[in-house]
Design an enzyme around this catalytic site. Structure first.
Site, PDB file in Angstrom:
ATOM      1  N   ALA A 149       0.747  -1.228   0.043  1.00  0.00           N
ATOM      2  CA  ALA A 149       0.092   0.115   0.071  1.00  0.00           C
ATOM      3  C   ALA A 149       0.908   1.292   0.050  1.00  0.00           C
ATOM      4  O   ALA A 149       0.375   2.367  -0.680  1.00  0.00           O
ATOM      5  CB  ALA A 149      -0.884  -0.023   1.167  1.00  0.00           C
ATOM      6  N   HIS A 192      -3.663  -9.559  -4.333  1.00  0.00           N
ATOM      7  CA  HIS A 192      -5.014  -9.527  -3.543  1.00  0.00           C
ATOM      8  C   HIS A 192      -6.181  -8.892  -4.107  1.00  0.00           C
ATOM      9  O   HIS A 192      -6.916  -8.531  -3.796  1.00  0.00           O
ATOM     10  CB  HIS A 192      -4.446  -8.570  -2.383  1.00  0.00           C
ATOM     11  CG  HIS A 192      -3.730  -8.917  -1.208  1.00  0.00           C
ATOM     12  ND1 HIS A 192      -2.983  -8.294  -0.259  1.00  0.00           N
ATOM     13  CD2 HIS A 192      -3.380 -10.351  -0.977  1.00  0.00           C
ATOM     14  CE1 HIS A 192      -2.200  -9.040   0.317  1.00  0.00           C
ATOM     15  NE2 HIS A 192      -2.537  -9.989   0.097  1.00  0.00           N
ATOM     16  N   ILE A 225       9.260   6.359  -1.445  1.00  0.00           N
ATOM     17  CA  ILE A 225       9.543   5.707  -2.669  1.00  0.00           C
ATOM     18  C   ILE A 225       9.629   6.883  -3.920  1.00  0.00           C
ATOM     19  O   ILE A 225      10.611   6.693  -4.646  1.00  0.00           O
ATOM     20  CB  ILE A 225       8.123   4.576  -2.948  1.00  0.00           C
ATOM     21  CG1 ILE A 225       8.284   3.631  -1.980  1.00  0.00           C
ATOM     22  CG2 ILE A 225       8.210   4.258  -4.437  1.00  0.00           C
ATOM     23  CD1 ILE A 225       6.996   2.799  -1.887  1.00  0.00           C
TER      24      ILE A 225
HETATM   25  P1  NAD Z   1       0.680  -1.482   5.083  1.00  0.00           P
HETATM   26  O1  NAD Z   1      -0.264  -0.302   5.147  1.00  0.00           O
HETATM   27  O2  NAD Z   1       0.625  -2.717   6.093  1.00  0.00           O
HETATM   28  O3  NAD Z   1       2.059  -0.792   5.003  1.00  0.00           O
HETATM   29  C1  NAD Z   1       2.582   0.238   4.000  1.00  0.00           C
HETATM   30  C2  NAD Z   1       4.029   0.345   4.455  1.00  0.00           C
HETATM   31  O4  NAD Z   1       4.516   1.451   3.256  1.00  0.00           O
HETATM   32  C3  NAD Z   1       4.289   1.260   5.754  1.00  0.00           C
HETATM   33  O5  NAD Z   1       5.494   0.412   6.587  1.00  0.00           O
HETATM   34  C4  NAD Z   1       4.833   2.560   5.329  1.00  0.00           C
HETATM   35  O6  NAD Z   1       5.868   2.969   6.434  1.00  0.00           O
HETATM   36  C5  NAD Z   1       5.353   2.416   4.247  1.00  0.00           C
HETATM   37  N1  NAD Z   1       4.961   3.577   3.333  1.00  0.00           N
HETATM   38  C6  NAD Z   1       3.626   4.429   3.267  1.00  0.00           C
HETATM   39  N2  NAD Z   1       4.177   5.211   2.286  1.00  0.00           N
HETATM   40  C7  NAD Z   1       5.287   5.187   1.865  1.00  0.00           C
HETATM   41  C8  NAD Z   1       6.081   6.037   0.771  1.00  0.00           C
HETATM   42  N3  NAD Z   1       5.532   7.013   0.238  1.00  0.00           N
HETATM   43  N4  NAD Z   1       7.340   5.696   0.632  1.00  0.00           N
HETATM   44  C9  NAD Z   1       7.736   4.432   1.386  1.00  0.00           C
HETATM   45  N5  NAD Z   1       7.210   3.838   2.262  1.00  0.00           N
HETATM   46  C10 NAD Z   1       5.986   4.174   2.431  1.00  0.00           C
HETATM   47  O7  NAD Z   1       0.452  -2.128   3.689  1.00  0.00           O
HETATM   48  P2  NAD Z   1       0.701  -3.617   3.086  1.00  0.00           P
HETATM   49  O8  NAD Z   1       1.622  -4.276   3.495  1.00  0.00           O
HETATM   50  O9  NAD Z   1       0.613  -3.414   1.648  1.00  0.00           O
HETATM   51  O10 NAD Z   1      -0.553  -4.521   3.828  1.00  0.00           O
HETATM   52  C11 NAD Z   1      -1.788  -3.784   3.567  1.00  0.00           C
HETATM   53  C12 NAD Z   1      -2.756  -4.610   2.851  1.00  0.00           C
HETATM   54  O11 NAD Z   1      -4.017  -3.825   2.641  1.00  0.00           O
HETATM   55  C13 NAD Z   1      -2.703  -5.100   1.562  1.00  0.00           C
HETATM   56  O12 NAD Z   1      -3.051  -6.441   1.662  1.00  0.00           O
HETATM   57  C14 NAD Z   1      -3.083  -4.516   0.515  1.00  0.00           C
HETATM   58  O13 NAD Z   1      -3.949  -5.071  -0.408  1.00  0.00           O
HETATM   59  C15 NAD Z   1      -4.325  -3.563   1.082  1.00  0.00           C
HETATM   60  N6  NAD Z   1      -4.201  -2.225   0.895  1.00  0.00           N
HETATM   61  C16 NAD Z   1      -4.026  -1.750  -0.528  1.00  0.00           C
HETATM   62  C17 NAD Z   1      -4.302  -0.231  -0.718  1.00  0.00           C
HETATM   63  C18 NAD Z   1      -4.041   0.076  -2.241  1.00  0.00           C
HETATM   64  O14 NAD Z   1      -4.567  -0.856  -3.293  1.00  0.00           O
HETATM   65  N7  NAD Z   1      -3.440   1.089  -2.521  1.00  0.00           N
HETATM   66  C19 NAD Z   1      -4.294   0.673   0.194  1.00  0.00           C
HETATM   67  C20 NAD Z   1      -4.643   0.148   1.542  1.00  0.00           C
HETATM   68  C21 NAD Z   1      -4.600  -1.202   1.663  1.00  0.00           C
END
Ligand code: NAD
Length: 244
Positions: free
Chosen positions: A27, A125, A235
């Site tokens: 995410a 997912h 990122i």
């Molecule tokens: P998570 O939310 O658990 O972790 C996100 C990580 O990204 C965090 O550790 C954070 O520090 C880091 N982060 C956030 N923004 C960043 C950036 N700009 N640069 C660098 N690092 C950054 O996410 P996960 O591990 O993907 O698990 C969450 C679950 O929720 C997944 O299964 C996913 O399917 C779902 N999800 C998806 C979305 C989406 O599709 N965009 C959004 C929210 C949740």
């Protein structure tokens, strides 16, 4: 925090040396496109601890109407078309355009890697962009889903289920994802807390197999000590510097 010059140089070297690159994204990859993640300080998880329950298959089965209300809210489903790929997504597409064999293993359901131009994207997912009937399996596009508070199947009337892998469901593409990681010359992990199983075991297996692995994530993960390189930075900024 930003990557040090030394870290950037090492990362560039790893990428230059690799023909096949697997990239596991989470995410955090899409926060710079305006989609909140789950576990950052301002992420969705910290606002509501029952989120995992709300996006679970049990909840969908028990309370399909309440499920859809929560699901729309959590994933801002009405706004889905309004989000665009960011510099991180574009960097990965540019790697592929430059001749690398890039396989994206994404936990995201927002479709942004494909829109950025990557051809090999495994949406582990699932996707927010469609929903299917759990009774007769008829697929429905997002346009149709968006027209209904609680979308019914056009064919049989059952409440549709979004084509995302909900908590409590198996990950159908997991074997293909492990294979892609184990066949790569480099595994990059970007924007994932590595808290969600079984996807978080992909880097663990790759590292065990001796594949170089690097991580770009704001915050440390419980697996950091295993990686060849961990860059705790944004990122977008890191990718712009890598590309520049
Ligand atoms: P998570 O939310 O658990 O972790 C996100 C990580 O990204 C965090 O550790 C954070 O520090 C880091 N982060 C956030 N923004 C960043 C950036 N700009 N640069 C660098 N690092 C950054 O996410 P996960 O591990 O993907 O698990 C969450 C679950 O929720 C997944 O299964 C996913 O399917 C779902 N999800 C998806 C979305 C989406 O599709 N965009 C959004 C929210 C949740």
């Amino acid at each position: 925090m930003s990557a040090t010059e030394q870290q950037l140089q090492y990362l560039r070297q790893l990428i230059d040396d690799a023909g096949r690159i697997a990239v596991l994204t989470g995410a955090g990859m899409s926060t710079e496109s305006g989609i909140p993640d789950f576990r950052s300080a301002d992420g969705l998880w910290s606002r509501d601890m029952s989120l995992a329950d709300a996006v679970s298959v049990d909840y969908f089965r028990r309370e399909p109407i309440a499920f859809w209300q929560a699901f729309r809210d959590i994933f801002r489903i009405k706004l889905v078309g309004g989000y665009s790929p960011n510099d991180g997504h574009r960097y990965l597409a540019a790697l592929e355009a430059a001749g690398k064999e890039v396989t994206i293993l994404t936990q995201n359901i927002d479709g942004l890697h494909g829109r950025a131009g990557n051809q090999r994207v495994l949406e582990l997912h699932g996707t927010l962009l469609s929903a299917s009937c759990p009774a007769c399996e008829t697929p429905h596009a997002l346009d149709y889903v968006q027209q209904h508070e609680v979308p019914p199947c056009r064919r049989c009337g059952a409440v549709l289920k979004p084509d995302v892998v909900l908590y409590g469901e198996a990950v159908p593409l997991i074997d293909v994802a492990f294979e892609a990681a184990l066949n790569a010359d480099l595994l990059l992990v970007m924007g994932s807390s590595l808290e969600v199983s079984p996807v978080n075991l992909i880097p663990v297996e790759a590292i065990r197999a001796g594949i170089p692995c690097a991580l770009i994530n704001y915050t440390p993960t419980r697996f950091d000590a295993l990686f060849d390189l961990c860059v705790h930075a944004g990122i977008g900024e890191t990718c712009r510097r890598l590309a520049g």
